[in-house]
Design an enzyme around this catalytic site. Structure first.
Site, PDB file in Angstrom:
ATOM      1  N   ASP A 164       0.860  -1.186   0.000  1.00 26.39           N
ATOM      2  CA  ASP A 164       0.000   0.000   0.000  1.00 26.39           C
ATOM      3  C   ASP A 164       0.899   1.240   0.000  1.00 26.39           C
ATOM      4  OD1 ASP A 164      -2.296   1.537   0.315  1.00 26.39           O
ATOM      5  OD2 ASP A 164      -2.433   1.209   2.452  1.00 26.39           O
TER       6      ASP A 164
ATOM      7  N   LYS B 184      -1.135  -1.630  -4.605  1.00 21.06           N
ATOM      8  CA  LYS B 184      -2.009  -0.459  -4.579  1.00 21.06           C
ATOM      9  C   LYS B 184      -1.146   0.775  -4.841  1.00 21.06           C
ATOM     10  CE  LYS B 184      -5.384  -0.756  -1.246  1.00 21.06           C
ATOM     11  NZ  LYS B 184      -5.927  -0.410   0.099  1.00 21.06           N
TER      12      LYS B 184
ATOM     13  N   PHE C  48     -10.341  -0.669  -0.267  1.00 17.12           N
ATOM     14  CA  PHE C  48      -9.876  -1.629   0.722  1.00 17.12           C
ATOM     15  C   PHE C  48     -10.311  -3.019   0.303  1.00 17.12           C
ATOM     16  CE2 PHE C  48      -8.948  -3.836   4.536  1.00 17.12           C
ATOM     17  CZ  PHE C  48      -7.845  -3.163   5.014  1.00 17.12           C
TER      18      PHE C  48
ATOM     19  N   ASP D 276      -6.984  -9.242   5.475  1.00 18.96           N
ATOM     20  CA  ASP D 276      -8.015  -9.079   6.495  1.00 18.96           C
ATOM     21  C   ASP D 276      -8.468  -7.633   6.631  1.00 18.96           C
ATOM     22  OD1 ASP D 276      -5.495  -8.140   7.615  1.00 18.96           O
ATOM     23  OD2 ASP D 276      -6.601  -7.963   9.485  1.00 18.96           O
TER      24      ASP D 276
HETATM   25  P1  IMP Z   1       2.003  -0.485   3.691  1.00 16.77           P
HETATM   26  O1  IMP Z   1       3.066  -0.465   4.712  1.00 16.77           O
HETATM   27  O2  IMP Z   1       1.195   0.787   3.693  1.00 16.77           O
HETATM   28  O3  IMP Z   1       2.462  -0.848   2.309  1.00 16.77           O
HETATM   29  O4  IMP Z   1       0.946  -1.551   4.153  1.00 16.77           O
HETATM   30  C1  IMP Z   1       1.026  -2.873   3.904  1.00 16.77           C
HETATM   31  C2  IMP Z   1       0.131  -3.621   4.861  1.00 16.77           C
HETATM   32  O5  IMP Z   1      -1.079  -2.923   5.085  1.00 16.77           O
HETATM   33  C3  IMP Z   1      -0.240  -4.931   4.285  1.00 16.77           C
HETATM   34  O6  IMP Z   1       0.676  -5.916   4.708  1.00 16.77           O
HETATM   35  C4  IMP Z   1      -1.633  -5.150   4.816  1.00 16.77           C
HETATM   36  O7  IMP Z   1      -1.554  -5.795   6.073  1.00 16.77           O
HETATM   37  C5  IMP Z   1      -2.204  -3.794   5.042  1.00 16.77           C
HETATM   38  N1  IMP Z   1      -3.108  -3.340   3.968  1.00 16.77           N
HETATM   39  C6  IMP Z   1      -2.980  -2.243   3.191  1.00 16.77           C
HETATM   40  N2  IMP Z   1      -3.989  -2.129   2.324  1.00 16.77           N
HETATM   41  C7  IMP Z   1      -4.803  -3.171   2.559  1.00 16.77           C
HETATM   42  C8  IMP Z   1      -6.026  -3.605   1.961  1.00 16.77           C
HETATM   43  O8  IMP Z   1      -6.619  -3.023   1.040  1.00 16.77           O
HETATM   44  N3  IMP Z   1      -6.554  -4.739   2.482  1.00 16.77           N
HETATM   45  C9  IMP Z   1      -5.976  -5.436   3.486  1.00 16.77           C
HETATM   46  N4  IMP Z   1      -4.822  -5.064   4.075  1.00 16.77           N
HETATM   47  C10 IMP Z   1      -4.243  -3.936   3.604  1.00 16.77           C
HETATM   48 MG    MG Z   2      -3.733  -6.266   8.065  1.00 17.78          MG
END
Ligand code: IMP
Ligand code: MG
Length: 483
Positions: free
Chosen positions: A397, A425, A446, A453
């Site tokens: 994300d 994403k 989401f 989850d």
């Molecule tokens: P980042 O550090 O922002 O890249 O977030 C990654 C983590 O956020 C992932 O390992 C997921 O646990 C969670 N995450 C981010 N977006 C989503 C989503 O749309 N659905 C489920 N989990 C998400």
């Molecule tokens: Mg999560």
């Protein structure tokens, strides 16, 4: 000439001591030190402080150096500040010919020829560095070195006294206890945040070990004759990502003006990477850490299926095929990250046709309530030195989780380090981590299922679906677009 120089050095030291003995903030004292070295030596000067890991930049000021040079060269403390590592002065007579200089072409463009680096020593440890840059070849004398060393000692004293002041304040009952060193540095790098949301954002960045500097640069946007009539100062600069971030906590409707400024900035400074984090995006980011207005948003259920089991299978088989080919004869280690990878990795390894190893890594999440420090709750068990590593994620994300994990693994000298994620994403990315294998690129919605989850629900769905969340009030009021 020598006498003139001695007087100039004495005057500079006297001014620094006066600032030190006033109520000036640490930031102001350090800037006074920098400015006065620059004046006395007729040179450009930068000062950087490192955080307690002594790898990360915590504060910097400079005088008489072009901005583009600061952005590239000086901020890369980790690799370029040799004097910090050795605790010894670094004297570079000809920047163009010295292999220690990390950005020789930048230095040339800035017209820098000679350089002197002096560590700021505090209780026997290097806490940072002062660097002097000249545009003509200069032989730095012992007198020059001892002058800058004196100024560096004053900087160390400033740091120490700010630390003492902090300790006294911390000792008052009712105050939260934070590590003293951290608190003093926080003061140095950010005397005044304009808004509490900026401070919270800085804490999130700290947690993920993303270097940041608050409002380091103002971009002139309009001129009349020689006078600047409009400027724009982004809230944050992230040197590791070479990215400026502007937070906007205003309502969606009043963001238009800011957007116009940003467009203008991009036209005038096409090399500058800048992103605007809107209020609703920011609130959603906070909500992940259990704070902010959206923290308790409830899920209404699955709105639609995004990828069916059959579509997922086809894609995962294709990725497995590529990996089997790319890593033939190399026995890669697949490392699952957090928990979202579970279904994806289980299927992926069954379609991979070459021998492999698996391992797992888990890190804690930022917690807004206790400002917890970044930690790995479960580290890898296998030794990755000389091995080919593929980090496997369910979804990327903002990229901050993955960025931390890659930074954690990099010093372990794997033969190669690649990333494989089922979902990307991309539109939400802050830390731009390289992704070698991507299943699907998803929109800013989401998603849950197939291992992913929402508050520990929906992981065991066999498909990936879009979750319908309760609409937050603030978004309705702001008349934000709905999807
Ligand atoms: P980042 O550090 O922002 O890249 O977030 C990654 C983590 O956020 C992932 O390992 C997921 O646990 C969670 N995450 C981010 N977006 C989503 C989503 O749309 N659905 C489920 N989990 C998400
Ligand atoms: Mg999560």
């Amino acid at each position: 000439m020598a006498i003139g120089k001695e007087q100039a050095y004495y005057k500079a030291a006297r001014r620094a001591v006066t600032a030190l003995n006033s109520d000036a903030s640490l930031k102001q004292v350090l800037h006074t030190i920098v400015r006065n070295i620059a004046r006395a030596m007729e040179a450009g000067v930068s000062l950087v402080l490192l955080d307690s890991s002594r790898k990360k930049l915590a504060h910097s000021s400079s005088w008489g150096l072009p901005q583009f040079y600061l952005r590239k060269g000086v901020l890369d403390a980790d690799k370029s500040l040799s004097e910090v590592l050795t605790g010894q002065p670094a004297v570079i007579g000809d920047v163009g010919r010295d292999s220690r200089v990390q950005y020789p072409e930048m230095a040339a463009k800035a017209g820098i020829v000679s350089m002197l680096g002096i560590p700021i020593m505090s209780s026997g440890l290097a806490a940072g560095s002062i660097r002097v840059y000249t545009r003509e070849p200069r032989e730095f004398t012992n007198q020059d070195i001892s002058f800058v060393t004196t100024m560096a000692n004053l900087a160390a004293v400033a740091l120490g006294s700010s630390l003492l002041r902090e300790e006294k304040e911390e000792a008052e009952p009712g105050r939260s206890q934070t590590p003293v060193e951290g608190a003093a540095l926080r003061k140095a790098r950010s005397v005044t945040f304009a808004h509490p949301s900026e401070e919270e954002f800085a804490r999130i960045l700290d947690f993920y070990d993303v270097e940041w500097i608050y409002e380091p640069r103002s971009f002139p946007l309009r001129w009349e004759a020689d006078r600047i009539t409009e400027m724009f100062t982004p809230d944050f600069y992230l040197p590791g990502l070479d990215l400026y971030i502007e937070l906007t906590t205003l309502k969606q409707s009043s963001v238009t003006k800011k957007n116009r400024k940003l467009r203008h900035l991009r036209q005038l400074y096409p090399e500058v990477k800048i992103m605007l984090l809107h209020k609703n995006e920011y609130d959603r980011l906070l909500a992940r850490y259990g704070c902010g207005p959206l923290a308790h948003t409830r899920a209404r259920g699955i709105r639609r299926v995004l990828y069916s089991p059959a579509e997922i299978e086809e894609r995962v088989r294709a990725l497995a095929g590529r990996i089997s080919k790319d890593y033939a004869g190399r026995r890669p280690i697949l490392v699952g990250v957090q928990r979202g990878f579970i279904c994806f990795m289980a299927d992926l390894i069954r379609y991979i046709t070459i021998p492999l190893d698996v391992d797992f890594i888990t890190m804690s999440y930022y917690s807004a309530s206790d400002h917890s420090m970044f930690k790995f709750t479960k580290d890898m068990e296998l030794n990755i030195a000389g091995r080919h590593v593929i980090v496997v994620e369910g979804i990327v994300d903002t990229g901050m989780t993955l960025n931390s994990i890659l930074n954690h693994l990099r010093p372990r000298r794997a033969a190669s380090l690649a990333v494989c994620t089922l979902l990307d994403k991309r539109v939400r990315r802050i830390a731009d981590v390289p992704l070698e294998y991507v299943g699907f690129e998803v929109e800013d919605e989401f998603v849950v299922g197939y291992g992913l989850d929402y508050e520990e629900e929906y992981r065991n769905l066999p498909f990936v679906g879009v979750l319908e969340l309760e609409k937050p009030e603030s978004e309705d009021r702001a008349g934000s677009h709905k999807k």
